[in-house]
Design a protein around this motif. Sequence first.
Motif, PDB file in Angstrom:
ATOM      1  N   UNK A   1     -43.707 119.459  25.163  1.00  0.00           N
ATOM      2  CA  UNK A   1     -42.859 118.804  24.171  1.00  0.00           C
ATOM      3  C   UNK A   1     -43.654 118.458  22.914  1.00  0.00           C
ATOM      4  N   UNK A   2     -44.331 119.437  22.323  1.00  0.00           N
ATOM      5  CA  UNK A   2     -45.175 119.149  21.158  1.00  0.00           C
ATOM      6  C   UNK A   2     -44.393 118.653  19.949  1.00  0.00           C
ATOM      7  N   UNK A   3     -43.109 118.995  19.847  1.00  0.00           N
ATOM      8  CA  UNK A   3     -42.308 118.520  18.718  1.00  0.00           C
ATOM      9  C   UNK A   3     -42.061 117.018  18.786  1.00  0.00           C
ATOM     10  N   UNK A   4     -42.260 116.433  19.966  1.00  0.00           N
ATOM     11  CA  UNK A   4     -41.956 115.012  20.148  1.00  0.00           C
ATOM     12  C   UNK A   4     -43.202 114.141  20.216  1.00  0.00           C
ATOM     13  N   UNK A   5     -44.365 114.737  20.467  1.00  0.00           N
ATOM     14  CA  UNK A   5     -45.587 113.971  20.662  1.00  0.00           C
ATOM     15  C   UNK A   5     -46.534 114.154  19.490  1.00  0.00           C
ATOM     16  N   UNK A   6     -46.933 113.040  18.871  1.00  0.00           N
ATOM     17  CA  UNK A   6     -47.875 113.109  17.763  1.00  0.00           C
ATOM     18  C   UNK A   6     -47.584 112.072  16.706  1.00  0.00           C
ATOM     19  N   UNK A   7     -48.468 111.945  15.756  1.00  0.00           N
ATOM     20  CA  UNK A   7     -48.318 110.949  14.688  1.00  0.00           C
ATOM     21  C   UNK A   7     -46.992 111.152  13.944  1.00  0.00           C
ATOM     22  N   UNK A   8     -46.239 110.067  13.808  1.00  0.00           N
ATOM     23  CA  UNK A   8     -44.977 110.105  13.099  1.00  0.00           C
ATOM     24  C   UNK A   8     -43.818 110.659  13.896  1.00  0.00           C
TER      25      UNK A   8
END
Length: 314
Positions: free
Chosen positions: A61-68
């Motif tokens: 789920x890279x679209x959901x995890x990360x800065x911002x």
Amino acid sequence: MDEAGCPQQEALLFRDRPLLLDSGQVLSDLRVAYHTYGEAREDATLVLHALTGTSAVHEWWPDFLGRGRPLDPTTDYIVCANVLGGCAGTTSAAELGDVPLTLADMARVGRALLEHLGITRVRVIGSSMGGLLAYAWLLECPDLVERAVIIGAPARHSPWAIGLNTAARSAIRAAPGGEGLKVARQIAMLSYRSPQSFAVTQTGQRTRGVAAITSYLEYQGEKLHARFCEKTYVTLTAAMDAFQPSDADLRSIQAPVLAVGISSDVLYPAAEVQEHAALLPRSTYWELESIHGHDAFLMDAGELPDVVRDFLHR
């Protein structure tokens, strides 16, 4: 360490006090594999994975995890555990033998992990099986859940969804040793997309004489067989089918819930997701427009990350 470098961790739970299952059986010394992102704190966002998912949110789920993004390790503590009965590090269905499991059992194991980590309040987000499991958390652990996001999941399985899982389990039992699991995956993949999606992505032939959709389904079956366990598939789908909260149960849920339907979802039709969400006293419904069916939350998220982020941290 960035999210991609977060290693899987492991906890051994129920060492001193066994877990009482809904079946009446008891389990001890359960291994739970999990990932965390961000600095440890008493409140967290708990991610609940889909049927064949893992605790490695950064991988699927890279679209959901990360800065911002909705799951931001710079401002939040994020936890995801492989479910009891899974086959990605947690005590598996194969290890448990013929012990039946329920989604409530899985929520109780998750609660024990939160206690182990010192977490006292969570925001829950789950999609597909994880969305059904989020409903189980809302009913089983109302004192822990501040709010929940449920994506592409009803509150209970319809005869249609149970029928698809029954066919998949029948394939596994008819051809144990892996071939049945490949067929089960092919059945599932047909329900995870839509006719419109396949018309766009799987027309024509990739190999002479073999339809593109045939090659695609065969590839998906082989891919799952290489990494998944047929016993886990049978156990988890049976637990999903057996989860049947009543309308009264749903009306008892007091936490705010964002329920997300997917316009072209043939597995869990948007109208079904909306109908169940309407029974919740404090629900908001939003619909993701996509031609790609149930899997749109993974492959065609559109505005979904923004909608989820705003709701989780409202």
